[in-house]
Write an enzyme that holds these catalytic residues in place. Sequence first.
Site, PDB file in Angstrom:
ATOM      1  N   ARG A 246      -3.606  15.637  -6.949  1.00 15.15           N
ATOM      2  CA  ARG A 246      -4.157  15.013  -8.276  1.00 15.15           C
ATOM      3  C   ARG A 246      -5.147  13.447  -7.474  1.00 15.15           C
ATOM      4  O   ARG A 246      -5.750  13.047  -8.169  1.00 15.15           O
ATOM      5  CB  ARG A 246      -3.068  13.970  -9.278  1.00 15.15           C
ATOM      6  CG  ARG A 246      -3.671  15.264 -10.441  1.00 15.15           C
ATOM      7  CD  ARG A 246      -2.280  14.937 -11.397  1.00 15.15           C
ATOM      8  NE  ARG A 246      -0.262  14.869 -11.228  1.00 15.15           N
ATOM      9  CZ  ARG A 246       0.318  15.067 -10.895  1.00 15.15           C
ATOM     10  NH1 ARG A 246       0.272  14.325 -12.735  1.00 15.15           N
ATOM     11  NH2 ARG A 246       1.398  15.181 -10.913  1.00 15.15           N
TER      12      ARG A 246
ATOM     13  N   TYR B  38     -11.236 -17.608  15.710  1.00 13.04           N
ATOM     14  CA  TYR B  38     -10.012 -16.407  15.309  1.00 13.04           C
ATOM     15  C   TYR B  38      -8.081 -16.740  16.736  1.00 13.04           C
ATOM     16  O   TYR B  38      -8.468 -17.087  18.038  1.00 13.04           O
ATOM     17  CB  TYR B  38     -10.495 -14.731  16.282  1.00 13.04           C
ATOM     18  CG  TYR B  38      -9.235 -13.684  16.362  1.00 13.04           C
ATOM     19  CD1 TYR B  38      -8.792 -13.369  15.223  1.00 13.04           C
ATOM     20  CD2 TYR B  38      -9.480 -13.266  18.008  1.00 13.04           C
ATOM     21  CE1 TYR B  38      -7.859 -12.879  15.234  1.00 13.04           C
ATOM     22  CE2 TYR B  38      -8.032 -12.168  17.557  1.00 13.04           C
ATOM     23  CZ  TYR B  38      -7.237 -11.485  16.200  1.00 13.04           C
ATOM     24  OH  TYR B  38      -6.483 -10.988  16.558  1.00 13.04           O
TER      25      TYR B  38
HETATM   26  C1  UD1 Z   1       8.264  13.045 -13.766  1.00 14.20           C
HETATM   27  C2  UD1 Z   1       8.393  13.274 -14.813  1.00 14.20           C
HETATM   28  C3  UD1 Z   1       7.853  13.110 -15.942  1.00 14.20           C
HETATM   29  C4  UD1 Z   1       7.809  11.391 -15.520  1.00 14.20           C
HETATM   30  C5  UD1 Z   1       7.423  11.498 -14.998  1.00 14.20           C
HETATM   31  C6  UD1 Z   1       7.319   9.863 -14.613  1.00 14.20           C
HETATM   32  C7  UD1 Z   1       9.547  15.969 -14.119  1.00 14.20           C
HETATM   33  C8  UD1 Z   1       9.613  17.162 -13.905  1.00 14.20           C
HETATM   34  N1  UD1 Z   1       8.666  15.192 -14.669  1.00 14.20           N
HETATM   35  O1  UD1 Z   1       6.676  14.109 -14.044  1.00 14.20           O
HETATM   36  O2  UD1 Z   1       9.243  13.836 -16.581  1.00 14.20           O
HETATM   37  O3  UD1 Z   1       7.170  10.908 -17.541  1.00 14.20           O
HETATM   38  O4  UD1 Z   1       7.453  11.605 -13.514  1.00 14.20           O
HETATM   39  O5  UD1 Z   1       6.129   9.261 -14.005  1.00 14.20           O
HETATM   40  O6  UD1 Z   1      10.558  15.223 -12.902  1.00 14.20           O
HETATM   41  N2  UD1 Z   1       8.082  15.302  -5.563  1.00 14.20           N
HETATM   42  C9  UD1 Z   1       9.329  15.867  -4.778  1.00 14.20           C
HETATM   43  N3  UD1 Z   1       9.407  17.551  -4.962  1.00 14.20           N
HETATM   44  C10 UD1 Z   1       9.287  17.523  -5.957  1.00 14.20           C
HETATM   45  C11 UD1 Z   1       7.961  17.948  -7.059  1.00 14.20           C
HETATM   46  C12 UD1 Z   1       7.799  15.809  -6.618  1.00 14.20           C
HETATM   47  O7  UD1 Z   1       9.467  15.130  -4.123  1.00 14.20           O
HETATM   48  O8  UD1 Z   1       8.899  19.074  -5.538  1.00 14.20           O
HETATM   49  C13 UD1 Z   1       8.435  14.367  -5.972  1.00 14.20           C
HETATM   50  C14 UD1 Z   1       7.147  13.516  -5.836  1.00 14.20           C
HETATM   51  O9  UD1 Z   1       6.888  13.404  -4.305  1.00 14.20           O
HETATM   52  C15 UD1 Z   1       6.383  12.249  -6.574  1.00 14.20           C
HETATM   53  C16 UD1 Z   1       7.763  12.017  -7.602  1.00 14.20           C
HETATM   54  O10 UD1 Z   1       8.938  13.712  -7.120  1.00 14.20           O
HETATM   55  O11 UD1 Z   1       6.898  10.789  -5.935  1.00 14.20           O
HETATM   56  C17 UD1 Z   1       7.343  12.847  -9.126  1.00 14.20           C
HETATM   57  O12 UD1 Z   1       6.769  14.065  -8.746  1.00 14.20           O
HETATM   58  P1  UD1 Z   1       5.207  14.012  -9.341  1.00 14.20           P
HETATM   59  O13 UD1 Z   1       4.409  15.436  -9.163  1.00 14.20           O
HETATM   60  O14 UD1 Z   1       4.543  12.193  -9.789  1.00 14.20           O
HETATM   61  O15 UD1 Z   1       5.958  14.375 -11.264  1.00 14.20           O
HETATM   62  P2  UD1 Z   1       5.288  13.430 -12.718  1.00 14.20           P
HETATM   63  O16 UD1 Z   1       3.932  14.621 -12.628  1.00 14.20           O
HETATM   64  O17 UD1 Z   1       4.702  11.723 -12.546  1.00 14.20           O
HETATM   65 MG    MG Z   2       4.308  11.057 -10.912  1.00 18.52          MG
END
Ligand code: UD1
Ligand code: MG
Length: 469
Positions: A48, A370
């Site tokens: 995103r 500098y």
């Molecule tokens: C997530 C939560 C949501 C919460 C939000 C808060 C879940 C399913 N959802 O959604 O409930 O409100 O955060 O900010 O947990 N990541 C991994 N491996 C993966 C997927 C993600 O390491 O397979 C890491 C991403 O790099 C990121 C974090 O986990 O740092 C959160 O992932 P992201 O995709 O941003 O979750 P949200 O859609 O924000």
């Molecule tokens: Mg997130």
Amino acid sequence: MSLAPTAPLTLRGGLRTILAPFPSPAPTPSPMPRPLAVICLAAGLGKRTKVSLPKVLLPLCGRTLAASALAAVASLQPARTVVVLHHQKDKVQKSLQDAVGGMFARLEFVDQGAPKGTGHAVQVAMQALADFRGDVLVIYGDCPLITTATLQELCALRGSSPCSVLTAYPDDATGLGRILRDDEGRFCGIREHRDCSEDELAIDEINAGFYCFDSDALRPALASLTPNNAQGELYLTDAVANFVQQGQDVQTLEAADAAEITGVNSLADLAVARAMMQERILLEHLSNGVLIIDPTTTWIDQGVSIGADTKIQPCTVIGAGCAIGSHCEVGPFAHLRAGTVLEDHAEIGNFVEAKKTRMGAGAKAKHLTYLGDATVGAKANIGAGTITANYDGVHKYETKIGARAFLGSGSVIVAPSEIGDDAMTGAGAVVTRGSKIGASEVWVGVPAKKLKMRELPPRQGQAMSKDKP
Ligand code: UD1
Ligand code: MG
């Protein structure tokens, strides 16, 4: 000046508004009652954001998003810390190791493989923690504004429950998981935005993305996950709901300040988080006795120390890793870059850039200068327009300037070069590479040559004219 709570932060035409102070940083936290392991999720690509840099490496006031989150957790002194990586894992690992590796007793990295959701990421991390028993604090690498105090409270709240979850009521819940509660208000689950019904979308309490689990309870809950949702992923949030289905209580902690739980999923989110972090940093320095004349045009990174009674003039940028003593003055329009140290009473003025430079006590560079890779002795005076030419296109070299030295306006010092204590250069002197100007010598011209010995005023340390330059 008043920093009373005002409207929530907004970005208005690039100008920041002063918002309610963040809670003051916690004093050194008391030791955690149970052994603590931290899992930081940082494997996602961050589609995103639409940029090629992995999301967790986006910059936020001198630290990356993930390094900011990890810095908050480091003060809890976890026994183990596991960062889950995948996209551009070597780059992310090196960046985090360099930025925060020294803050942890044991910082480990695991590769998630193709990311299949936050639940999957924690499953992989728990393999690395197979022999660990105690509290498992899960944080997301894209939530950089969390504070140590809130994380400590979340762990303390768990008590004998299998899990505690941080929740919040942000102004805009779009995209976030909603907290589901039963008629008595008891927590019963988390529903991702994409999976919510119309009614559930109206819920304004959200999942912040921070959890403290009992390691023994977490393992079977992770094993029970299925990709039964709109994204076909294993959601960590389902593991939390699983405890309730088993008849166990899950504790929830409402974040005292919804700003703390700001997650970054887009560059617009990053801009808002950056402004919030900047506010927090400025307020902390103000509360420590640093006279920041105009906080709206002052930019100070994370990890900068500034002593009391120092004055920061407007339009000044101070990068991560700078250390500024007491009674210094910086700016207006000054740029202090990484590794710069100002000892007490040093001054850096208009249109001066300093990189990896140490200014001794009372040393001054007031105009159009500098200084790169330089050491400037106590009470030296760097004349207007002085340049240390530290880069030959391939390597960087150091310049040493002695105590009470006086550099004439427009001097260029080609590094590596040394200028002795009480030495002087004439206006426009070009001190060529490899020069060693002895103590009290006066060098002038292009290329600069020794002219004579400097006639010092009767008292040592009074080399400069009493008139302000
Ligand atoms: C997530 C939560 C949501 C919460 C939000 C808060 C879940 C399913 N959802 O959604 O409930 O409100 O955060 O900010 O947990 N990541 C991994 N491996 C993966 C997927 C993600 O390491 O397979 C890491 C991403 O790099 C990121 C974090 O986990 O740092 C959160 O992932 P992201 O995709 O941003 O979750 P949200 O859609 O924000
Ligand atoms: Mg997130």
